[in-house]
Every structure is written in C-alpha cells, then in structure tokens.
Design a protein around this motif. Sequence first.
Motif, PDB file in Angstrom:
ATOM      1  N   PRO A 114     -14.639  -3.190  -5.849  1.00 27.56           N
ATOM      2  CA  PRO A 114     -13.984  -3.534  -4.586  1.00 27.56           C
ATOM      3  C   PRO A 114     -13.612  -5.011  -4.514  1.00 27.56           C
ATOM      4  CG  PRO A 114     -16.346  -3.339  -4.256  1.00 27.56           C
ATOM      5  CD  PRO A 114     -16.080  -2.933  -5.688  1.00 27.56           C
ATOM      6  N   LEU A 115     -12.437  -5.276  -3.974  1.00 25.03           N
ATOM      7  CA  LEU A 115     -11.995  -6.628  -3.637  1.00 25.03           C
ATOM      8  C   LEU A 115     -11.849  -6.651  -2.124  1.00 25.03           C
ATOM      9  CD1 LEU A 115     -10.869  -9.473  -4.332  1.00 25.03           C
ATOM     10  CD2 LEU A 115      -8.608  -8.398  -4.498  1.00 25.03           C
ATOM     11  N   LEU A 131      -3.660 -11.558  -0.746  1.00 27.56           N
ATOM     12  CA  LEU A 131      -3.698 -10.976  -2.094  1.00 27.56           C
ATOM     13  C   LEU A 131      -2.931 -11.901  -3.034  1.00 27.56           C
ATOM     14  CD1 LEU A 131      -3.088  -7.209  -1.270  1.00 27.56           C
ATOM     15  CD2 LEU A 131      -5.256  -8.365  -1.723  1.00 27.56           C
ATOM     16  N   ASP A 132      -3.608 -12.421  -4.024  1.00 28.56           N
ATOM     17  CA  ASP A 132      -3.034 -13.395  -4.950  1.00 28.56           C
ATOM     18  C   ASP A 132      -2.191 -12.663  -5.996  1.00 28.56           C
ATOM     19  OD1 ASP A 132      -2.406 -15.394  -6.707  1.00 28.56           O
ATOM     20  OD2 ASP A 132      -4.461 -16.106  -6.970  1.00 28.56           O
ATOM     21  N   PRO A 133      -0.876 -12.900  -6.029  1.00 25.20           N
ATOM     22  CA  PRO A 133      -0.027 -12.209  -7.017  1.00 25.20           C
ATOM     23  C   PRO A 133      -0.378 -12.558  -8.457  1.00 25.20           C
ATOM     24  CG  PRO A 133       1.193 -13.939  -5.891  1.00 25.20           C
ATOM     25  CD  PRO A 133      -0.109 -13.803  -5.165  1.00 25.20           C
ATOM     26  N   ALA A 134      -1.109 -13.639  -8.648  1.00 27.55           N
ATOM     27  CA  ALA A 134      -1.501 -14.028 -10.012  1.00 27.55           C
ATOM     28  C   ALA A 134      -2.639 -13.165 -10.538  1.00 27.55           C
ATOM     29  CB  ALA A 134      -1.902 -15.503 -10.045  1.00 27.55           C
ATOM     30  N   HIS A 135      -3.288 -12.418  -9.656  1.00 29.31           N
ATOM     31  CA  HIS A 135      -4.411 -11.569 -10.065  1.00 29.31           C
ATOM     32  C   HIS A 135      -4.042 -10.110  -9.816  1.00 29.31           C
ATOM     33  CE1 HIS A 135      -6.322 -15.513  -9.475  1.00 29.31           C
ATOM     34  NE2 HIS A 135      -7.169 -15.115 -10.409  1.00 29.31           N
ATOM     35  N   PRO A 136      -3.822  -9.347 -10.858  1.00 25.41           N
ATOM     36  CA  PRO A 136      -3.388  -7.953 -10.700  1.00 25.41           C
ATOM     37  C   PRO A 136      -4.403  -7.128  -9.899  1.00 25.41           C
ATOM     38  CG  PRO A 136      -3.190  -8.678 -12.987  1.00 25.41           C
ATOM     39  CD  PRO A 136      -3.956  -9.737 -12.274  1.00 25.41           C
ATOM     40  N   ILE A 137      -3.879  -6.272  -9.068  1.00 28.89           N
ATOM     41  CA  ILE A 137      -4.700  -5.359  -8.279  1.00 28.89           C
ATOM     42  C   ILE A 137      -4.301  -3.945  -8.658  1.00 28.89           C
ATOM     43  CG2 ILE A 137      -5.292  -4.591  -5.952  1.00 28.89           C
ATOM     44  CD1 ILE A 137      -4.568  -7.409  -5.005  1.00 28.89           C
ATOM     45  N   ASP A 138      -5.271  -3.152  -9.052  1.00 26.50           N
ATOM     46  CA  ASP A 138      -4.964  -1.790  -9.495  1.00 26.50           C
ATOM     47  C   ASP A 138      -4.636  -0.873  -8.329  1.00 26.50           C
ATOM     48  OD1 ASP A 138      -5.544  -2.047 -12.446  1.00 26.50           O
ATOM     49  OD2 ASP A 138      -7.488  -2.677 -11.638  1.00 26.50           O
ATOM     50  N   ALA A 139      -5.297  -1.095  -7.190  1.00 30.34           N
ATOM     51  CA  ALA A 139      -5.055  -0.231  -6.024  1.00 30.34           C
ATOM     52  C   ALA A 139      -5.368  -1.003  -4.749  1.00 30.34           C
ATOM     53  CB  ALA A 139      -5.910   1.032  -6.100  1.00 30.34           C
ATOM     54  N   VAL A 140      -4.695  -0.616  -3.681  1.00 34.57           N
ATOM     55  CA  VAL A 140      -4.983  -1.120  -2.339  1.00 34.57           C
ATOM     56  C   VAL A 140      -5.224   0.081  -1.438  1.00 34.57           C
ATOM     57  CG1 VAL A 140      -4.065  -2.289  -0.302  1.00 34.57           C
ATOM     58  CG2 VAL A 140      -3.647  -3.250  -2.571  1.00 34.57           C
ATOM     59  N   LEU A 155       2.579  -4.769   1.180  1.00 26.50           N
ATOM     60  CA  LEU A 155       1.536  -4.438   0.205  1.00 26.50           C
ATOM     61  C   LEU A 155       2.104  -3.747  -1.031  1.00 26.50           C
ATOM     62  CD1 LEU A 155      -1.171  -3.096   2.678  1.00 26.50           C
ATOM     63  CD2 LEU A 155      -1.341  -5.182   1.303  1.00 26.50           C
ATOM     64  N   ARG A 156       3.192  -3.015  -0.865  1.00 25.99           N
ATOM     65  CA  ARG A 156       3.755  -2.197  -1.939  1.00 25.99           C
ATOM     66  C   ARG A 156       3.961  -2.958  -3.252  1.00 25.99           C
ATOM     67  NH1 ARG A 156       3.753   2.740  -3.687  1.00 25.99           N
ATOM     68  NH2 ARG A 156       2.532   1.438  -5.076  1.00 25.99           N
ATOM     69  N   PRO A 157       4.583  -4.150  -3.252  1.00 19.50           N
ATOM     70  CA  PRO A 157       4.818  -4.823  -4.533  1.00 19.50           C
ATOM     71  C   PRO A 157       3.580  -5.477  -5.128  1.00 19.50           C
ATOM     72  CG  PRO A 157       5.704  -6.140  -2.739  1.00 19.50           C
ATOM     73  CD  PRO A 157       5.251  -4.850  -2.135  1.00 19.50           C
ATOM     74  N   LYS A 158       2.466  -5.433  -4.437  1.00 18.83           N
ATOM     75  CA  LYS A 158       1.270  -6.121  -4.913  1.00 18.83           C
ATOM     76  C   LYS A 158       0.313  -5.221  -5.672  1.00 18.83           C
ATOM     77  CE  LYS A 158       1.435  -9.507  -1.131  1.00 18.83           C
ATOM     78  NZ  LYS A 158       1.494 -10.754  -1.909  1.00 18.83           N
ATOM     79  N   THR A 159       0.642  -3.932  -5.802  1.00 20.64           N
ATOM     80  CA  THR A 159      -0.310  -3.011  -6.408  1.00 20.64           C
ATOM     81  C   THR A 159       0.394  -1.848  -7.091  1.00 20.64           C
ATOM     82  OG1 THR A 159      -2.242  -1.603  -5.959  1.00 20.64           O
ATOM     83  CG2 THR A 159      -0.532  -1.678  -4.264  1.00 20.64           C
ATOM     84  N   ALA A 160      -0.277  -1.274  -8.056  1.00 23.09           N
ATOM     85  CA  ALA A 160       0.256  -0.097  -8.739  1.00 23.09           C
ATOM     86  C   ALA A 160       0.009   1.176  -7.943  1.00 23.09           C
ATOM     87  CB  ALA A 160      -0.369   0.026 -10.125  1.00 23.09           C
ATOM     88  N   LEU A 161      -1.058   1.193  -7.143  1.00 23.96           N
ATOM     89  CA  LEU A 161      -1.414   2.389  -6.384  1.00 23.96           C
ATOM     90  C   LEU A 161      -1.680   1.984  -4.937  1.00 23.96           C
ATOM     91  CD1 LEU A 161      -2.167   5.493  -6.480  1.00 23.96           C
ATOM     92  CD2 LEU A 161      -4.547   4.716  -6.655  1.00 23.96           C
ATOM     93  N   LEU A 162      -0.890   2.533  -4.011  1.00 25.80           N
ATOM     94  CA  LEU A 162      -1.054   2.246  -2.590  1.00 25.80           C
ATOM     95  C   LEU A 162      -1.595   3.495  -1.898  1.00 25.80           C
ATOM     96  CD1 LEU A 162      -0.665   0.289  -0.224  1.00 25.80           C
ATOM     97  CD2 LEU A 162       1.686   1.128  -0.014  1.00 25.80           C
ATOM     98  N   VAL A 163      -2.815   3.394  -1.402  1.00 19.29           N
ATOM     99  CA  VAL A 163      -3.478   4.508  -0.732  1.00 19.29           C
ATOM    100  C   VAL A 163      -3.533   4.205   0.761  1.00 19.29           C
ATOM    101  CG1 VAL A 163      -5.586   5.881  -0.542  1.00 19.29           C
ATOM    102  CG2 VAL A 163      -4.878   4.984  -2.773  1.00 19.29           C
ATOM    103  N   GLU A 164      -2.982   5.093   1.573  1.00 23.51           N
ATOM    104  CA  GLU A 164      -3.058   4.956   3.019  1.00 23.51           C
ATOM    105  C   GLU A 164      -4.336   5.626   3.539  1.00 23.51           C
ATOM    106  OE1 GLU A 164       0.576   5.649   5.425  1.00 23.51           O
ATOM    107  OE2 GLU A 164       1.419   6.330   3.510  1.00 23.51           O
TER     108      GLU A 164
END
Length: 369
Positions: A114-115, A131-140, A155-164
């Motif tokens: 968790p972050l 959310l720091d764009p320099a640090h990849p986030i796998d999911a939000v 949030l969409r461009p900051k993560t590979a997986l967006l969970v509502e």
Amino acid sequence: MTPAPVPPVPVPAPDSVPVSVPHNGPLVTEDDIAAVTEALRSGWLATGPRTAALEAAFAERFHPLHASAVSSGTAGLTLALRGAGLGDNGATVAVPTYGCSALLDAVLVAGCTPLVVDVTERTLGIDPGRLDPAHPIDAVIAVHTHGHPADLDALRPKTALLVEDCCQSLGGRDERGRPLGAIGDASVFSFYATKVIAAGEGGMLLQRDPAARDHVRGYQDPGAREVYAPRFNHRLSDPAAALALSQFRRLDEIAAHRRAVAARYTAALPPHVAPPPGLAPGQVPYRYCLRAAGRAQQQRWIGHLRAAGIAADPLIPARHLLHRQLGLEPREYPVAERVVDSTVSVPLFAALTEEQADRVAEALTGLPD
C-alpha cells in the motif's frame, strides 16, 4: 510549533439522551422479505440462480463491464487486484488515508504494497497531486468517499490499473454525467448493512477486461481451476443475492430519497454553516457531513444534535486514519488530520422517515457558532 490541543466540549453520553433518530438503519420492505423467503423455499442456499440474476442486473446497468458477485466489498477489492495479475508480487497500490481499514486489508491480502496518500479538502478522495509521476504506481484504488466522485480523469494517467471503490456511491454519477463504477478498469460495490443497498454482507466486482473476470472465476468456483492454487471462498449465497437484487431494482428510488433528504438539510442550515463540500447534481449522498471550523465547534455541533436525540457522528477518529494505522508521520497528511477534527455526520439513510428528516432539519437550524 504544534498547536495546543483543544479541550473537548462536554457531549451528552450516548445513553443519557434518548435517540429518536439513529445515524443509520437498513430499509427492508415486504418485497425484500418475499424475495429472501422465495430463495429459502427454493432450496438454493449456496450460490445459484439469484446470484447469477444479480450479476446480470449489474452487467446490464454498467455495460460493457463484466460482473462477479462476491462475499464483501473487501473481497471485491482483493480480487480486482488479483484479477489484473497484481497478486503476490508486491505491486504498489495507492489508497486514500481517509477511509476504511478494509482498503489496507485488501491490498495486503492480495500480496501488494500500500501507498497511503492524503486526500483533497473538497471530496476527501485521493489527491492526484500527491502522486509523484517519477515513481510508477501499479494501481490506484479511488474511493468515492461519502458518494463524492474521486478525480478519476486526473488519476487515470498516473496508473496502469484504476479501481473505483464505489462502496459508498452506488447509483451516482460524476460531474460529466458518467455512472460511477463504469469509468475505471474495475469497480467494487458493497452490500454491507449500512450501504446504499443492504444485504447484510456481500458485494459486486465489475471488470472491463474479460480475461481478468475469467481469472476471478477461479476464486468463486473451485472446479474452474486449471491448476491448483490456494483460494479463499469469496462467493455470495443465493438468499443474500435475492435481498441485494430486490433492493437493486429500486436503486433509483433509494437514490432519489437520499438526494431529497440532503436537499432538505441544506435548506435548513443557518447562514453561518456551509453545506457539505463536494455535493453536486447526479451524486447519491451516502453521508451528509458538515465541516466545522475545528474540534471545539465540531464537539458543540455534535452535542447540540445529540441533545435533540439525533445520533450525530464524527465518523473516523484520527487513530483510524490509514497512515496512522501503519505508523506513518501525521504531518505528511495534513488534510486528513484536519478533517477528522471537523467532520459532523448527521443521519442520512434509506429508511429515514419524513418525520425523522424533519427532526434533523429542525435541529440543524439551531446549530451554534
């Protein structure tokens, strides 16, 4: 310099004043009772045709997402991560600190990391700016807190997986008119006793990727496993599904009632009290949360409402913020730290009667400075 703590203002003990308006309560109708009775008489106690019908109803409303009934919202969040291939690999999953500890449970049970992120003042959803764009986030996991839409577009461009996380927002829409739960890669709903529709326990997972949905089936049907792997039982029983489906069929009616009550409260507020931030057309208000100027005023408002027999609630104490649960530095989460000392939640639920709503509105008119 750390400010001196504000001494608490005396608040009537919960059992010292008769409560005429509870903070929550489920609405169970004769149709609900008939639906559960029919399920029990059918002989289907495990997952069966009513569970399938509930999945079909969600899939129709949230087309083209694929629906899987689950045992709880927590289970749905866990499976959303596992279904996307993030299980047991330490993937980084961002969650808002102002939220239920089930967020941490789901991430950790899925084998992810968790972050914990601070929230915005307006909606109490996760703050994309932190959310720091320099640090990849796998999911939000974007929680629509109290029914207020999180900023999904940011949030969409900051993560590979967006969970509502729609456990508090079933039936709501964002400011662009999009149904909450149909925007991200996956979405999760809860049927817990206090949610928008209440089946005691249970939930629903929606997924955009059919392959992810097929992966989740292995957690619901032991016979669907190609290769053995340990699995928890995340299934929903037919009687619980029957109750959830009966309530889901009148979701629009439930949503309209919540909106009408929220509007009644807003109209009753005195000039010195602002309505809850974040309320907007299209939302389904899950909580009606006023924001006091600080802890002293928060306690005065709660005391005033409780003296009138109304179960007002601050909701989340500071010690339950997720960053505190993990022992992280409170100064890094200033918004959440302020909010816990200012939130005053007043009763808003499906079973609230007109008489009860009037009593709350009357008490709101007299909120002290």
